[in-house]
Design a protein around this motif. Structure first.
Motif, PDB file in Angstrom:
ATOM      1  N   GLY A  65      11.342  -6.452   8.724  1.00  0.00           N
ATOM      2  CA  GLY A  65      10.274  -6.305   9.714  1.00  0.00           C
ATOM      3  C   GLY A  65       9.298  -7.469   9.763  1.00  0.00           C
ATOM      4  N   ASP A  66       9.076  -8.111   8.603  1.00  0.00           N
ATOM      5  CA  ASP A  66       8.123  -9.232   8.601  1.00  0.00           C
ATOM      6  C   ASP A  66       8.738 -10.509   9.203  1.00  0.00           C
ATOM      7  OD1 ASP A  66       9.672  -9.175   6.171  1.00  0.00           O
ATOM      8  OD2 ASP A  66       8.342 -10.659   5.283  1.00  0.00           O
ATOM      9  N   HIS A  67      10.007 -10.435   9.639  1.00  0.00           N
ATOM     10  CA  HIS A  67      10.650 -11.602  10.259  1.00  0.00           C
ATOM     11  C   HIS A  67      11.098 -11.328  11.690  1.00  0.00           C
ATOM     12  CE1 HIS A  67      10.845 -13.895   6.454  1.00  0.00           C
ATOM     13  NE2 HIS A  67      10.690 -12.674   5.989  1.00  0.00           N
ATOM     14  N   ILE A  68      11.396 -10.039  11.974  1.00  0.00           N
ATOM     15  CA  ILE A  68      11.932  -9.706  13.310  1.00  0.00           C
ATOM     16  C   ILE A  68      11.032  -8.717  14.069  1.00  0.00           C
ATOM     17  CG2 ILE A  68      13.364  -7.721  12.581  1.00  0.00           C
ATOM     18  CD1 ILE A  68      15.542  -8.683  14.444  1.00  0.00           C
ATOM     19  N   GLY A 158      13.988 -19.332   4.613  1.00  0.00           N
ATOM     20  CA  GLY A 158      13.934 -17.884   4.847  1.00  0.00           C
ATOM     21  C   GLY A 158      13.632 -17.198   3.529  1.00  0.00           C
ATOM     22  N   ASP A 159      13.933 -15.919   3.424  1.00  0.00           N
ATOM     23  CA  ASP A 159      13.750 -15.207   2.152  1.00  0.00           C
ATOM     24  C   ASP A 159      15.052 -15.318   1.361  1.00  0.00           C
ATOM     25  OD1 ASP A 159      11.390 -14.482   3.306  1.00  0.00           O
ATOM     26  OD2 ASP A 159      11.778 -12.318   3.322  1.00  0.00           O
ATOM     27  N   PHE A 160      14.961 -15.662   0.103  1.00  0.00           N
ATOM     28  CA  PHE A 160      16.192 -15.762  -0.689  1.00  0.00           C
ATOM     29  C   PHE A 160      15.910 -15.558  -2.172  1.00  0.00           C
ATOM     30  CE2 PHE A 160      16.230 -19.779  -3.152  1.00  0.00           C
ATOM     31  CZ  PHE A 160      15.011 -20.301  -2.756  1.00  0.00           C
ATOM     32  N   ILE A 382       5.479 -21.499   2.665  1.00  0.00           N
ATOM     33  CA  ILE A 382       5.085 -20.434   3.601  1.00  0.00           C
ATOM     34  C   ILE A 382       5.438 -19.096   2.937  1.00  0.00           C
ATOM     35  CG2 ILE A 382       5.419 -21.839   5.676  1.00  0.00           C
ATOM     36  CD1 ILE A 382       8.022 -20.161   6.174  1.00  0.00           C
ATOM     37  N   HIS A 383       5.159 -17.965   3.634  1.00  0.00           N
ATOM     38  CA  HIS A 383       5.550 -16.651   3.106  1.00  0.00           C
ATOM     39  C   HIS A 383       5.011 -16.480   1.684  1.00  0.00           C
ATOM     40  CE1 HIS A 383       8.293 -13.232   2.295  1.00  0.00           C
ATOM     41  NE2 HIS A 383       8.564 -13.204   3.576  1.00  0.00           N
ATOM     42  N   THR A 384       3.745 -16.880   1.486  1.00  0.00           N
ATOM     43  CA  THR A 384       3.167 -16.785   0.155  1.00  0.00           C
ATOM     44  C   THR A 384       1.674 -16.467   0.230  1.00  0.00           C
ATOM     45  OG1 THR A 384       2.837 -17.926  -1.957  1.00  0.00           O
ATOM     46  CG2 THR A 384       2.710 -19.296   0.018  1.00  0.00           C
TER      47      THR A 384
HETATM   48 ZN   LIG Z   1       9.932 -11.724   4.275  1.00  0.00          ZN
END
Ligand SMILES: [Zn+2]
Ligand SMILES: [Zn+2]
Length: 412
Positions: A65-68, A158-160, A382-384
């Motif tokens: 959800g936090d990406h799409i 992305g997330d990994f 990012i994403h942090t």
């Molecule tokens: Zn995420």
């Protein structure tokens, strides 16, 4: 090429990144902000949310959800690119949720017109070329991209993570499909969470298997789209000789993976073993529990994949015998002090449960290994929620570009 982070420089949720060259714009992800984090609300982004979008497109890394989650707020003419299998999973999820939340009907319509890509197959948009590679994450069919324009390249992670079942392949995949890049736009979820990755997915599976062998009645709560965990539980149940019970929606998601996964098709993880998951039957809007079904469960024991709904609660009440409940997701959801507290889940789970979980995001040492393969000139976190810590950690080997939301960086 210019790189602009519209959101995500100081929060984990709602990342939006823009790559721009010669008036063409490639945006990556357009999701929701997470509960408990800072809020910037609806974004207004020139040539994405409004204005001329004839040279704009959106890439989706994965279906979380936090990406799409916010793509339904974007103009319908905007081209959207998403992984093939991830799109199918999101379609099943949204179809399942559309009666509860109207936004999912819009999501279905939007995704029906989305373009798809596959791992290792380069595609282009205007002056941009994009190489998607599969990464291991708590969402299936998650991607990192090498994005290139006019000879400048960036690797958008992305997330990994690197402690999942499929993570070992990452260095090989990077060497084969990505090589060296100029910049890495990297997620930094776990910078301030060193303990989130204490266990590997495989260790978790062993733990589950031991519990399943010792306990006859097992009820597990996890995200219905955390595919690797789901299949891990399925195989653990099989080895413990317990019946693996899911509802029709969950089975549909599992079937997509077993039937459509070509890239990881050889992996036994995504194949059904001796018997397929047993699908719960319905009877007048409730799950069917007759005496013969109770006797069957009592004889073999079971692992029930549950969700926090009245229908599942009622089913669990009607199955006799001792039950051990498990929470296989972040425990902030059942912590009364957390802003992400989910009362429904906390009630279904009750006070006594076992928490077995590991993060879907990389630890910092593994990230360093990935950067060493990519050899970038600079990193952009990012994403942090801890960008300063990220900079402190990696500035011994790389320069770290610290941006605020809305800042643009000229990548040469
Ligand atoms: Zn995420
Ligand atoms: Zn994610």
């Amino acid at each position: 090429m210019n790189i602009k982070i519209h959101r995500g420089t100081h929060q984990i949720g709602g990342c939006v990144t823009e790559y721009e060259y010669d008036g063409w714009r490639l945006f990556v992800d357009y999701g929701e902000e997470l509960p408990g984090g800072p809020k910037s609300g609806d974004l207004r982004i020139e040539r994405l949310t409004h204005g001329d979008i004839s040279k704009s497109a959106l890439l989706i890394t994965h279906y979380h959800g936090d990406h799409i989650g916010s793509i339904t707020k974007l103009p319908v003419e905007l081209p959207i690119y998403i992984g093939k299998v991830g799109r199918e999973i999101q379609l099943v999820l949204s179809d399942h949720l559309k009666s509860v939340d109207g936004i999912h009907q819009e999501m279905v319509e939007r995704l029906q017109h989305a373009n798809t890509f596959e791992a290792g197959k380069e595609f282009s948009f205007g002056p941009f070329s994009m190489m998607p590679i599969t990464v291991d994450h708590s969402a299936f069919d998650a991607y990192a991209f090498k994005i290139e324009a006019a000879g400048v390249s960036a690797f958008h992670t992305g997330d990994f993570r690197t402690h999942g079942f499929r993570s070992k392949k990452l260095p090989e995949v990077i060497q084969k499909y990505v090589g060296k890049v100029d910049y890495v736009v990297c997620e930094g979820t776990n910078v301030a969470r060193p303990n989130a990755t204490n266990k590997t997915e495989r260790e978790l599976q062993q733990q589950f298997e031991e519990h399943f062998k010792a306990s006859k009645g097992n009820v597990v709560y996890l995200s219905s789209t955390n595919i690797d965990r789901l299949f891990s539980l399925y195989h653990a149940a099989l080895r413990a000789k317990r019946v693996f019970l899911v509802d029709a929606y969950q089975k549909k998601i599992m079937d997509i993976v077993t039937q459509k996964d070509s890239l990881w098709g050889k992996s036994e993880l995504y194949q059904y073993g001796e018997y397929e998951p047993k699908v719960l039957k319905y009877d007048k809007g409730e799950f069917w529990v007759a005496d013969e079904f109770k006797a069957f469960l009592d004889k073999l024991g079971y692992v029930l994949i549950a969700r926090a709904t009245p229908r599942f609660d009622h089913l669990i009440e009607r199955i006799p015998g001792e039950k051990l409940k498990y929470l296989s997701m972040w425990d902030g959801y059942v912590d009364g002090k957390s802003e992400a507290y989910n009362e429904r889940l906390a009630n279904s789970l009750g006070k006594r449960f076992v928490h077995i979980h590991t993060s879907g995001h990389s630890d910092m040492n593994s990230m360093r290994e990935v950067f060493r393969l990519l050899q970038p000139k600079a990193l952009i976190p990012i994403h942090t929620d801890a960008p300063e810590q990220f900079a402190k950690l990696f500035s011994d080997e790389w320069s770290v570009i610290r941006l605020n939301d809305g800042d643009s960086f000229s990548a040469l």
